[in-house]
Design a protein around this motif. Sequence first.
Motif, mmCIF file in Angstrom:
data_model
loop_
_atom_site.group_PDB
_atom_site.id
_atom_site.type_symbol
_atom_site.label_atom_id
_atom_site.label_comp_id
_atom_site.label_asym_id
_atom_site.label_seq_id
_atom_site.Cartn_x
_atom_site.Cartn_y
_atom_site.Cartn_z
ATOM 1 N N LEU A 29 0.817 -1.210 0.000
ATOM 2 C CA LEU A 29 0.000 0.000 0.000
ATOM 3 C C LEU A 29 0.857 1.269 0.000
ATOM 4 C CD1 LEU A 29 -2.799 -0.926 2.581
ATOM 5 C CD2 LEU A 29 -2.919 -0.998 0.082
ATOM 6 N N ALA A 30 2.158 1.118 -0.260
ATOM 7 C CA ALA A 30 3.029 2.291 -0.283
ATOM 8 C C ALA A 30 2.584 3.246 -1.388
ATOM 9 C CB ALA A 30 4.480 1.871 -0.506
ATOM 10 N N LEU A 31 2.496 4.539 -1.046
ATOM 11 C CA LEU A 31 2.066 5.583 -1.988
ATOM 12 C C LEU A 31 0.700 5.266 -2.591
ATOM 13 C CD1 LEU A 31 5.415 6.465 -3.813
ATOM 14 C CD2 LEU A 31 4.204 7.813 -2.097
ATOM 15 N N THR A 32 -0.165 4.657 -1.774
ATOM 16 C CA THR A 32 -1.525 4.338 -2.207
ATOM 17 C C THR A 32 -2.506 4.907 -1.188
ATOM 18 O OG1 THR A 32 -0.795 2.278 -3.245
ATOM 19 C CG2 THR A 32 -3.142 2.499 -2.759
ATOM 20 N N PRO A 33 -3.351 5.852 -1.580
ATOM 21 C CA PRO A 33 -4.358 6.355 -0.626
ATOM 22 C C PRO A 33 -5.274 5.232 -0.172
ATOM 23 C CG PRO A 33 -4.185 7.795 -2.557
ATOM 24 C CD PRO A 33 -3.409 6.549 -2.875
ATOM 25 N N TRP A 34 -5.385 5.064 1.153
ATOM 26 C CA TRP A 34 -6.162 3.945 1.695
ATOM 27 C C TRP A 34 -7.113 4.477 2.761
ATOM 28 C CZ3 TRP A 34 -6.686 -0.636 -0.392
ATOM 29 C CH2 TRP A 34 -7.286 -1.680 0.341
ATOM 30 N N ARG A 35 -8.387 4.157 2.623
ATOM 31 C CA ARG A 35 -9.407 4.672 3.530
ATOM 32 C C ARG A 35 -9.517 3.807 4.774
ATOM 33 N NH1 ARG A 35 -15.067 5.062 4.652
ATOM 34 N NH2 ARG A 35 -15.877 7.204 4.424
ATOM 35 N N ILE A 36 -9.501 4.428 5.943
ATOM 36 C CA ILE A 36 -9.713 3.736 7.206
ATOM 37 C C ILE A 36 -10.756 4.515 8.006
ATOM 38 C CG2 ILE A 36 -7.354 2.839 7.244
ATOM 39 C CD1 ILE A 36 -6.773 4.913 9.459
ATOM 40 N N SER A 37 -11.286 3.884 9.038
ATOM 41 C CA SER A 37 -12.287 4.562 9.864
ATOM 42 C C SER A 37 -11.993 4.437 11.354
ATOM 43 C CB SER A 37 -13.686 4.009 9.573
ATOM 44 O OG SER A 37 -13.729 2.614 9.791
ATOM 45 N N SER A 38 -10.844 3.829 11.725
ATOM 46 C CA SER A 38 -10.513 3.677 13.146
ATOM 47 C C SER A 38 -9.033 3.366 13.281
ATOM 48 C CB SER A 38 -11.348 2.553 13.774
ATOM 49 O OG SER A 38 -10.991 1.305 13.201
ATOM 50 N N MET A 39 -8.532 3.483 14.526
ATOM 51 C CA MET A 39 -7.145 3.119 14.783
ATOM 52 C C MET A 39 -6.931 1.616 14.628
ATOM 53 S SD MET A 39 -5.228 5.725 15.235
ATOM 54 C CE MET A 39 -3.777 4.850 15.767
#
Length: 537
Positions: free
Chosen positions: A45-55
């Motif tokens: 996932l390097a240099l890839t925008p990745w959506r998260i919603s929590s720690m």
Amino acid sequence: MAVMKTPGVYIVEKNAFPNSVVEVATAVPAFVGHTEFADNRNKPLALTPWRISSMAEYHQFFGGPPKPVFKLEETADQPDFMAQTVVDDPSSKKGYRMTQLDGPDGGSYTLYQALRHFYQNGGGPCYIVSVGTYKQELDPDRFKLGIDELLKEQEPTMLLVPEAVKLKEEQCTDLQQAMLQHCGNRMRNRIAILDVYNGHKALNDDNPVGKFRDNLGINFLDFAAAYYPWLNTTVVGEKDLSFENVSTDSIDLLKSLIRAELRIASPLPDGVSAQTRALNDAIDEINGDFAKLVTDEAAKRPNAKPLTPDEMEAGILARKALLNKTLSRHSSVFNTVLAESRRHLNVMPPSSAMAGIYTMVDNTRGVWKAPANVSLAGVTSPTVSISAEQQEDLNVTAQGKSINAIRSFIGEGVLVWGARTLDGNSLDWRYINVRRTMIMLEESCRLAAKALVFEPNVANTWVTVKSMISNFLTSVWKRGGLMGAVPEDAFSVHVGLGETMTPDDVLEGILRVTVLVAMVRPAEFIEITFQQQMPKS
């Protein structure tokens, strides 16, 4: 409509209502920085925008925190603490300072703690762009590559680079200008939240605000906001640090200070108590070989067997935890060293906390509410106390680069006391909530209007567009997002031949729509006038 060739009854359905405009998300920040790793089930996932919603999701895809390392050294210039230096001589004290090592050796990466502070203050879904691991140096070019990757994402509405202030000053300025270009020139659907370089210093100490204003330039200031000063936080807790956070070349100094405090001579003389001998052994373990200690201890057990890797790891962790607990219980010097290290780590720029405040205000009040007069969570105090007179220059300046103050008020805590963009002299885009509300309206209408691309450029389409946008703006007005006692005072939508378009526009396939909106602006200055009147009875 079916072709009528066979006698019978044919049903024709017609749409009675126009398409609806769906309000886009307004509080989705994108964080760019270094992570422990960047992996999704062996997919990099390097240099890839990745959506998260929590720690929890962050831990799954990007790992845990870095390991900060501090150097303990003697100093006579503004020490962090004083400590006894000679056994049996409590009066022999010297000053000592804790300094975090730079780069991979010192774990000086702040994205993880910034994200924790973001969620402490009401954060929600966000994007993470990993530009490197904890083994790589901070590189401004990598940060720019991470920002460029966000060109492919439409959802983020805020851009943050918490580690920008860890670069050199000129590199930080260059990176922040790249953030302004991204938000105000290339995307125009998000704002940048910037940190003042050296913002933990006072206004009369190296003039951090003045340098920030001078270096930033004048382009796209209405798509950015900045806050001053930095914050003393509680993000890093007592359990987050141990003796392992002291650099190896400082261990001997730490051991000598603990021995001097506990009055344990080295080498240990004969006839000392068992407790003293146990404490001396614990001090020696600070830089000991824990794998050997665990192996030797296991070998003393009846029917001893070689330890498995999992047993060895568990044994080492248990041994380290016991040592840390022992030192914390008996040595105030050891506790002071960790407390000073924690104090340094908890001095944080405010951008991540403000992203959380934006999210919380948007979810509770709406994007049109100014994100100000709100208390900050996980903050004990600003690093610099600002008076009302000092804030005058921050809020209103001839150059227009308004810096929002964070101030501490008695009985109220630490409050955000400013709501301006960096374009503080603009009557159109002076306020953060005005800029962010307009972004929301523009993006919502733009995405909804895509359904009408290539539709006939005729009156029926014009009526559909007008009704669609009018219905959406009416719903925003009802929730307090626009001014006006009635919808006609809050907005107007204009479209049509002779009104917004010429015959040439129709021939060229252009449908022009003009939308006028009365934006909500905060009551930044409240004036209450008192005047005496004659007695009436």
